[in-house]
Design a protein around this motif. Structure first.
Motif, PDB file in Angstrom:
ATOM      1  N   GLY A  95       0.968  -1.176  -0.117  1.00  0.00           N
ATOM      2  CA  GLY A  95      -0.086  -0.201   0.109  1.00  0.00           C
ATOM      3  C   GLY A  95       0.889   1.162   0.059  1.00  0.00           C
ATOM      4  N   LEU A  96       2.110   1.212   0.739  1.00  0.00           N
ATOM      5  CA  LEU A  96       2.921   2.294   0.780  1.00  0.00           C
ATOM      6  C   LEU A  96       3.403   2.617  -0.501  1.00  0.00           C
ATOM      7  N   LEU A  97       3.615   1.467  -1.311  1.00  0.00           N
ATOM      8  CA  LEU A  97       4.613   1.523  -2.456  1.00  0.00           C
ATOM      9  C   LEU A  97       3.701   2.084  -3.560  1.00  0.00           C
ATOM     10  N   ILE A  98       2.137   1.884  -3.462  1.00  0.00           N
ATOM     11  CA  ILE A  98       1.469   2.495  -4.628  1.00  0.00           C
ATOM     12  C   ILE A  98       1.627   3.913  -4.936  1.00  0.00           C
ATOM     13  N   PRO A  99       1.570   4.807  -4.163  1.00  0.00           N
ATOM     14  CA  PRO A  99       1.503   6.199  -4.720  1.00  0.00           C
ATOM     15  C   PRO A  99       3.088   6.315  -5.751  1.00  0.00           C
ATOM     16  N   PHE A 100       4.096   5.468  -5.490  1.00  0.00           N
ATOM     17  CA  PHE A 100       5.208   5.808  -5.895  1.00  0.00           C
ATOM     18  C   PHE A 100       5.224   5.343  -7.622  1.00  0.00           C
ATOM     19  N   TRP A 101       4.276   4.395  -7.649  1.00  0.00           N
ATOM     20  CA  TRP A 101       4.075   4.102  -8.982  1.00  0.00           C
ATOM     21  C   TRP A 101       2.826   4.475  -9.845  1.00  0.00           C
ATOM     22  N   LEU A 102       1.948   4.779  -9.186  1.00  0.00           N
ATOM     23  CA  LEU A 102       0.631   5.213  -9.644  1.00  0.00           C
ATOM     24  C   LEU A 102       0.474   6.710  -9.787  1.00  0.00           C
ATOM     25  N   VAL A 103       0.969   7.506  -9.343  1.00  0.00           N
ATOM     26  CA  VAL A 103       0.606   8.842  -9.306  1.00  0.00           C
ATOM     27  C   VAL A 103       1.336   9.671 -10.721  1.00  0.00           C
ATOM     28  N   VAL A 104       2.258   9.210 -11.245  1.00  0.00           N
ATOM     29  CA  VAL A 104       2.664   9.931 -12.516  1.00  0.00           C
ATOM     30  C   VAL A 104       1.527   9.195 -13.576  1.00  0.00           C
ATOM     31  N   HIS A 105       1.035   7.861 -13.416  1.00  0.00           N
ATOM     32  CA  HIS A 105       0.102   7.498 -14.268  1.00  0.00           C
ATOM     33  C   HIS A 105      -1.290   8.345 -14.329  1.00  0.00           C
ATOM     34  N   VAL A 106      -1.688   8.695 -13.156  1.00  0.00           N
ATOM     35  CA  VAL A 106      -3.020   9.342 -12.742  1.00  0.00           C
ATOM     36  C   VAL A 106      -2.815  10.760 -13.309  1.00  0.00           C
ATOM     37  N   VAL A 107      -1.699  11.286 -13.003  1.00  0.00           N
ATOM     38  CA  VAL A 107      -1.482  12.655 -13.567  1.00  0.00           C
ATOM     39  C   VAL A 107      -1.378  12.922 -14.882  1.00  0.00           C
ATOM     40  N   GLY A 108      -0.555  11.579 -15.550  1.00  0.00           N
ATOM     41  CA  GLY A 108      -0.337  11.734 -17.031  1.00  0.00           C
ATOM     42  C   GLY A 108      -1.531  11.215 -17.726  1.00  0.00           C
TER      43      GLY A 108
END
Ligand code: FES
Length: 585
Positions: A95-108
């Protein structure tokens, strides 16, 4: 004494997690259409967006995301110890790792769509990701999906129907990301092939979609950096607050919990009894966080000063008809010294939750009962140091207990060097009988291994006699105070004990009633058949004598799982995909 809190946060976390899981599942399903074609992916996307980019969908999705993150952070702060079961630790870490992989995808995707009007089609996204970003996409899918699946598994595992549905849900859990990644790869390859074959088409796509220019892409990475910095800061604040609370608790006095074996654990007020056990490394059963009741303890000294349970805890206690003095360790946060005794064995799992036994009244159930006894152990123990005897016995109990539990049984009690175990407390009788035979074989194999391991410590190898019988018993929590446990009584239990005693006379490792073997559907015709008289029974009992239980023709749970895995998955893994040029575009 702090009262047990209503479990609203848990419910909200679960509900928001389910919304996010639904989003992830439909998103993966959409990716998997790439197996057919890029056009199919795009068609699916229209449907997908009509749900998730509508106003209600957006509100639901981002509301759930904010709620889930906030509640997870809140939980991270609230938990008093980070000594948690491995699965829980894995879920937290993922769960703590998710933002490090997901944020760029959502913003992009959504970000540039909202801000710059980019048509974030599959062609656009695959152009960004394929092939250089493929590994990143794969890791992201696996982290998100695994995190969600662990959550769903631990939510559902106490439901009675879950055992039946589990193989199918596992199939979905593995197939969905697999197909999604295959679709992603195929989509990426198709895009590159089409772009190479028809550069004008590709340029037109980029033009029509208003794909981001360099400045807009730089904006994506800037936003990602800021969001991640904020997230790291948030974690640092939580860690700091936890540290400050820990320091403060040193001055706030300690509460002492006394366990049945005399262990005393000093904790800060506000810590739950379950957290106290975990922080002290005391094994303590727990399946959920307020619903399962496996963590329940009997409170002795100090119980009279406890406030009544909060409504949620009271509801769970009422469901199991717990008597006065029984509380849920995960909910009880003592502010004064207490004597507590966990009521279920540390290894108690979901199957103990599914036992719909009213402990006060008991229930009649068809089960298989196993009795095992070490042969000539008294003679073997003579002249040995007490320490050696205890050491050998503990090794033996551990090996046998594990063999029984791995085959779906539950150790009911250890009696001297004997063991009583039950099968079928939560399963139908035929499966229980098969489990009992499998456990017998597993015990014989484990004993062989133990004898090799202890060869230098033993004058002669350990030998075991096992009696197995199936039939109706009365199940219920019986005993007195700390010695209360869920157990079985009745003629079936007496007969199983008698069969175990007969192993000596018949010089067999196992004496099993023919009724159990027939119910299990296991062919024991190769084993000698006898008829024996049992006191109090009008008719003789037919039994089978098995000299060596290692040779029983029954698969162990591990072997069954491997067999099913190969049978169910191998064809899937080998399934050939249609080559790229054979697909319609
Ligand atoms: S761990 Fe399930 S109720 Fe306490």
């Amino acid at each position: 004494m702090a009262a047990a809190r209503p479990d609203v946060t848990t419910r909200l976390r679960l509900a928001s997690g389910l919304v996010l899981m639904s989003f992830a599942a439909t998103h993966l399903l959409n990716h998997s259409l790439g197996i057919h074609s890029l056009a199919a992916m795009e068609g699916g996307r229209t449907l997908f967006l009509s749900a998730w980019r509508s106003w209600p969908g957006t509100l639901l999705l981002y509301g759930a995301l904010a709620c889930h993150v906030a509640l997870v952070v809140h939980k991270l702060y609230r938990r008093r110890t980070l000594r948690v079961p491995r699965w829980e630790m894995a879920q937290i870490a993922l769960g703590l790792l998710i933002p490090f992989w997901l944020v760029v995808h959502v913003v992009g995707t959504r970000g540039v769509h909202q801000l710059y009007g980019v048509h974030d089609s599959y062609a656009y996204e695959l152009d960004v990701l394929w092939p250089e970003g493929a590994w990143r996409q794969t890791i992201m899918v696996l982290i998100v999906w695994l995190h969600g699946c662990i959550g769903v598994h631990f939510w559902l595992r106490i439901r009675p129907w879950y055992q039946q549905a589990r193989p199918w849900l596992l199939l979905v859990a593995v197939l969905l990301p697999t197909l999604s990644l295959i679709g992603f790869v195929d989509g990426g390859r198709e895009l590159r092939a089409r772009a190479a074959a028809d550069p004008a088409w590709f340029a037109a796509e980029a033009e029509a979609g208003d794909w981001p220019d360099a400045a807009e892409r730089a904006w994506v990475y800037r936003v990602e950096e800021r969001v991640l910095n904020g997230f790291v800061l948030l974690l640092a604040v939580v860690a700091g607050a936890r540290g400050a609370r820990h320091l403060w608790s040193r001055y706030a006095g300690r509460v002492r919990l006394r366990y049945p074996d005399g262990t005393v654990v000093a904790i800060a007020p506000g810590m739950s009894v379950l957290e106290a056990s975990r922080s002290a490394g005391i094994p303590h059963a727990s399946v959920c966080g307020g619903r399962c009741s496996t963590c329940r303890v009997r409170v002795g000294e100090g119980a009279d000063r406890l406030p009544p349970p909060a409504p949620d805890e009271a509801r769970v206690l009422a469901r199991i008809a717990a008597d006065h003095g029984v509380r849920l360790a995960c909910q009880l946060r003592p502010s004064h010294d207490l004597a507590i005794a966990p009521l279920l064995p540390p290894g108690a799992g979901p199957r103990h939750v599914r036992v719909q036994v009213n402990p006060g009244q008991g229930v009649e159930r068809e089960v298989a009962v196993l009795f095992a006894d070490l042969r000539a152990f008294t003679r073997m123990a003579e002249g040995r140091l007490p320490y050696d005897v205890v050491f050998v016995l503990n090794q033996y109990f551990e090996a046998m207990g594990r063999a029984i539990e791995e085959q779906g049984g539950r150790v009911d009690k250890f009696i001297g060097d004997g063991i009583m175990a039950l099968f079928g407390v939560d399963r139908e009788p035929a499966a229980a009988c098969r489990d009992a035979l499998a456990a017998t074989r597993a015990m014989a194999l484990a004993l062989e291994h133990l004898n090799q391991h202890l060869a230098h410590d033993l004058r002669e190898p350990l030998r075991i006699g096992i009696g197995l019988h199936a039939g109706p018993v009365i199940l219920g929590e019986m005993g007195y105070r700390r010695a209360t446990l869920l157990t079985a009584v009745g003629d079936t239990v007496n007969v199983a004990a008698r069969l175990e005693a007969l192993t000596k006379e018949f010089e067999a490792q196992l004496v099993v009633s023919a009724r159990l073997a027939e119910s299990a559907g296991v062919d024991l015709s190769a084993a000698e058949l006898r008829e024996i008289e049992i006191r109090g029974r009008r008719r003789p009992l037919r039994v089978r004598l098995v000299p060596d239980a290692r040779a029983l023709p029954v698969a162990l749970a591990g072997e069954r799982r491997r067999h099913n895995l190969v049978r169910n998955w191998w064809p899937t893994l080998l399934a050939r995909r249609r080559p790229l040029d054979a697909r319609s575009s």
